[in-house]
Design a protein around this motif. Structure first.
Motif, PDB file in Angstrom:
ATOM      1  N   ARG A 110       0.824  -1.216   0.000  1.00  0.00           N
ATOM      2  CA  ARG A 110       0.000   0.000   0.000  1.00  0.00           C
ATOM      3  C   ARG A 110       0.853   1.260   0.000  1.00  0.00           C
ATOM      4  O   ARG A 110       0.486   2.276  -0.606  1.00  0.00           O
ATOM      5  CB  ARG A 110      -0.915   0.008   1.223  1.00  0.00           C
ATOM      6  N   MET A 111       1.979   1.202   0.711  1.00  0.00           N
ATOM      7  CA  MET A 111       2.846   2.382   0.748  1.00  0.00           C
ATOM      8  C   MET A 111       3.586   2.587  -0.563  1.00  0.00           C
ATOM      9  O   MET A 111       3.910   3.720  -0.936  1.00  0.00           O
ATOM     10  CB  MET A 111       3.851   2.240   1.895  1.00  0.00           C
ATOM     11  N   GLU A 112       3.864   1.516  -1.304  1.00  0.00           N
ATOM     12  CA  GLU A 112       4.637   1.627  -2.535  1.00  0.00           C
ATOM     13  C   GLU A 112       3.752   1.777  -3.768  1.00  0.00           C
ATOM     14  O   GLU A 112       4.167   2.390  -4.761  1.00  0.00           O
ATOM     15  CB  GLU A 112       5.531   0.390  -2.706  1.00  0.00           C
ATOM     16  N   ALA A 113       2.534   1.225  -3.749  1.00  0.00           N
ATOM     17  CA  ALA A 113       1.666   1.243  -4.926  1.00  0.00           C
ATOM     18  C   ALA A 113       0.590   2.306  -4.767  1.00  0.00           C
ATOM     19  O   ALA A 113       0.242   2.712  -3.654  1.00  0.00           O
ATOM     20  CB  ALA A 113       1.028  -0.123  -5.134  1.00  0.00           C
ATOM     21  N   ASP A 114       0.092   2.778  -5.908  1.00  0.00           N
ATOM     22  CA  ASP A 114      -0.977   3.774  -5.915  1.00  0.00           C
ATOM     23  C   ASP A 114      -2.259   3.079  -6.369  1.00  0.00           C
ATOM     24  O   ASP A 114      -2.591   3.028  -7.548  1.00  0.00           O
ATOM     25  CB  ASP A 114      -0.622   4.924  -6.864  1.00  0.00           C
ATOM     26  N   TRP A 115      -2.971   2.523  -5.397  1.00  0.00           N
ATOM     27  CA  TRP A 115      -4.182   1.765  -5.712  1.00  0.00           C
ATOM     28  C   TRP A 115      -5.373   2.701  -5.860  1.00  0.00           C
ATOM     29  O   TRP A 115      -5.449   3.741  -5.190  1.00  0.00           O
ATOM     30  CB  TRP A 115      -4.492   0.754  -4.605  1.00  0.00           C
ATOM     31  N   PRO A 116      -6.317   2.327  -6.711  1.00  0.00           N
ATOM     32  CA  PRO A 116      -7.588   3.077  -6.761  1.00  0.00           C
ATOM     33  C   PRO A 116      -8.320   2.951  -5.429  1.00  0.00           C
ATOM     34  O   PRO A 116      -8.026   2.091  -4.609  1.00  0.00           O
ATOM     35  CB  PRO A 116      -8.358   2.402  -7.909  1.00  0.00           C
ATOM     36  N   ALA A 117      -9.295   3.816  -5.256  1.00  0.00           N
ATOM     37  CA  ALA A 117     -10.009   3.860  -3.976  1.00  0.00           C
ATOM     38  C   ALA A 117     -10.753   2.554  -3.699  1.00  0.00           C
ATOM     39  O   ALA A 117     -10.768   2.072  -2.554  1.00  0.00           O
ATOM     40  CB  ALA A 117     -10.989   5.035  -3.977  1.00  0.00           C
ATOM     41  N   ASP A 118     -11.371   1.975  -4.730  1.00  0.00           N
ATOM     42  CA  ASP A 118     -12.118   0.739  -4.498  1.00  0.00           C
ATOM     43  C   ASP A 118     -11.202  -0.423  -4.131  1.00  0.00           C
ATOM     44  O   ASP A 118     -11.513  -1.240  -3.262  1.00  0.00           O
ATOM     45  CB  ASP A 118     -12.964   0.400  -5.724  1.00  0.00           C
ATOM     46  N   VAL A 119     -10.024  -0.488  -4.803  1.00  0.00           N
ATOM     47  CA  VAL A 119      -9.063  -1.551  -4.477  1.00  0.00           C
ATOM     48  C   VAL A 119      -8.507  -1.354  -3.076  1.00  0.00           C
ATOM     49  O   VAL A 119      -8.372  -2.316  -2.292  1.00  0.00           O
ATOM     50  CB  VAL A 119      -7.919  -1.577  -5.511  1.00  0.00           C
ATOM     51  N   ASP A 120      -8.189  -0.114  -2.732  1.00  0.00           N
ATOM     52  CA  ASP A 120      -7.662   0.161  -1.395  1.00  0.00           C
ATOM     53  C   ASP A 120      -8.683  -0.207  -0.316  1.00  0.00           C
ATOM     54  O   ASP A 120      -8.313  -0.715   0.740  1.00  0.00           O
ATOM     55  CB  ASP A 120      -7.295   1.641  -1.288  1.00  0.00           C
ATOM     56  N   LYS A 121      -9.958   0.024  -0.604  1.00  0.00           N
ATOM     57  CA  LYS A 121     -10.984  -0.324   0.373  1.00  0.00           C
ATOM     58  C   LYS A 121     -11.079  -1.839   0.559  1.00  0.00           C
ATOM     59  O   LYS A 121     -11.197  -2.342   1.685  1.00  0.00           O
ATOM     60  CB  LYS A 121     -12.338   0.233  -0.072  1.00  0.00           C
ATOM     61  N   VAL A 122     -11.006  -2.579  -0.563  1.00  0.00           N
ATOM     62  CA  VAL A 122     -11.075  -4.046  -0.464  1.00  0.00           C
ATOM     63  C   VAL A 122      -9.888  -4.589   0.319  1.00  0.00           C
ATOM     64  O   VAL A 122     -10.045  -5.443   1.209  1.00  0.00           O
ATOM     65  CB  VAL A 122     -11.147  -4.662  -1.867  1.00  0.00           C
ATOM     66  N   MET A 123      -8.684  -4.099   0.013  1.00  0.00           N
ATOM     67  CA  MET A 123      -7.497  -4.585   0.703  1.00  0.00           C
ATOM     68  C   MET A 123      -7.505  -4.191   2.181  1.00  0.00           C
ATOM     69  O   MET A 123      -7.078  -4.965   3.045  1.00  0.00           O
ATOM     70  CB  MET A 123      -6.234  -4.039   0.028  1.00  0.00           C
ATOM     71  N   THR A 124      -8.021  -2.981   2.465  1.00  0.00           N
ATOM     72  CA  THR A 124      -8.076  -2.541   3.868  1.00  0.00           C
ATOM     73  C   THR A 124      -9.088  -3.361   4.655  1.00  0.00           C
ATOM     74  O   THR A 124      -8.828  -3.759   5.800  1.00  0.00           O
ATOM     75  CB  THR A 124      -8.441  -1.053   3.939  1.00  0.00           C
ATOM     76  N   ASP A 125     -10.239  -3.625   4.038  1.00  0.00           N
ATOM     77  CA  ASP A 125     -11.261  -4.406   4.744  1.00  0.00           C
ATOM     78  C   ASP A 125     -10.828  -5.852   4.969  1.00  0.00           C
ATOM     79  O   ASP A 125     -11.247  -6.476   5.946  1.00  0.00           O
ATOM     80  CB  ASP A 125     -12.570  -4.385   3.945  1.00  0.00           C
TER      81      ASP A 125
END
Length: 285
Positions: free
Chosen positions: A77-92
């Motif tokens: 997450r710190m190295e990649a620039d994920w879209p908001a929906d992907v970041d939400k899935v990975m965070t959840d």
């Protein structure tokens, strides 16, 4: 407005609650009188310790793997620039150790589908991490869960066997007291034959898989000392051996008795042949 409840009514309500509690306890006692239900409840209660250690083992394994996956996802997450929906899935799914542990536990127990927690790893982390996750899940399901299930089954079988033995001891003690009409501590064949028509005796004979007409043979087999009477120890040991499966010691004892009987018969035959030879020698001379 608040209305005061008379003391007589409160006492009445208290008595009604006590009667209901007594009825519930009476129903529980009646339910526990059934042998199968009592055995089932005992196995459930006794399996608590097995459940505790199994839960600890599963929690430790999923926790260790969850810490590893959480670290990988946070670094990505710190190295990649994920879209908001992907970041939400990975965070959840893998945003913290607790969430990773919960995702692994749900995937292991069927709470969520594997595809929901494996696809983000393959798509946004790496194929190697996804394969690691699949290997862990396969090992946990095929090895760990089967071992836990086998442990529970073996534990329940041991508990069931112990409870069944206790029940057999209770039935044998109760039957011995019924047969010992003179309360001498010994039972004779006459006491057994006089109670053959009893429903309790017939039910116990049925459990032993012995026909009541074979009572004489059963008495002779239980009378190990051969004094014409059976004490409680002889009665108990004989009944437990008849109800259980043949053990190695039983087979060894039967083999020893057969060998001893064969040796005695061989010795008698040798003595008989020797006497016959002496008689023939005396007749010829």
């Amino acid at each position: 407005l608040c209305y005061a409840v008379p003391a007589s009514n409160s006492t009445l309500f208290r008595n009604i609650r006590m009667l209901k509690s007594a009825r519930v306890l009476r129903l529980l006692k009646m339910a526990l009188s059934f042998e199968d239900l009592r055995l089932f409840v005992n196995c459930l209660i006794d399996s608590g310790r097995a459940f505790f250690w199994s839960a600890i083992l599963i929690a430790l394994m999923t926790y260790v793997v969850g810490v590893y996956l959480t670290q990988i996802v946070l670094i990505e997450r710190m190295e990649a620039d994920w879209p908001a929906d992907v970041d939400k899935v990975m965070t959840d799914t893998y945003g913290s150790v607790v969430k990773s542990w919960l995702s692994l536990f749900e995937g292991l127990t069927g709470g969520v589908d594997w595809d929901q927690i494996a696809k983000p790893l393959f798509s946004h982390i790496s194929v190697a991490v996804g394969i690691f996750f699949l290997v862990f899940q396969a090992y946990a399901l095929l090895a760990l869960m089967n071992v836990v299930t086998a442990f529970f089954i073996e534990h329940a079988l041991r508990r069931a066997e112990a409870a069944r033995t206790t029940t057999q001891l209770y039935k044998a003690r109760r039957l011995f007291k019924q047969l010992d009409s003179d309360e001498s501590g010994f039972i004779s064949f006459e006491e057994i034959s006089s109670n053959l028509e009893s429903a309790t005796v017939q039910a116990y004979f049925e459990e032993l898989n012995v026909d009541p007409s074979e009572a004489k043979f059963l008495f002779q087999m239980l009378d190990i000392s051969g004094d014409g009477s059976i004490d409680f120890e002889e009665f108990l040991n004989g009944c437990l051996r008849l109800q259980g499966a043949a053990k190695a010691m039983d087979l060894l004892l039967a083999t020893y008795e057969m060998r001893t009987s064969f040796q005695d018969q061989s010795q008698h035959m040798s003595e008989l042949m020797s006497k016959m030879d002496d008689i023939l020698t005396a007749l010829t001379h």
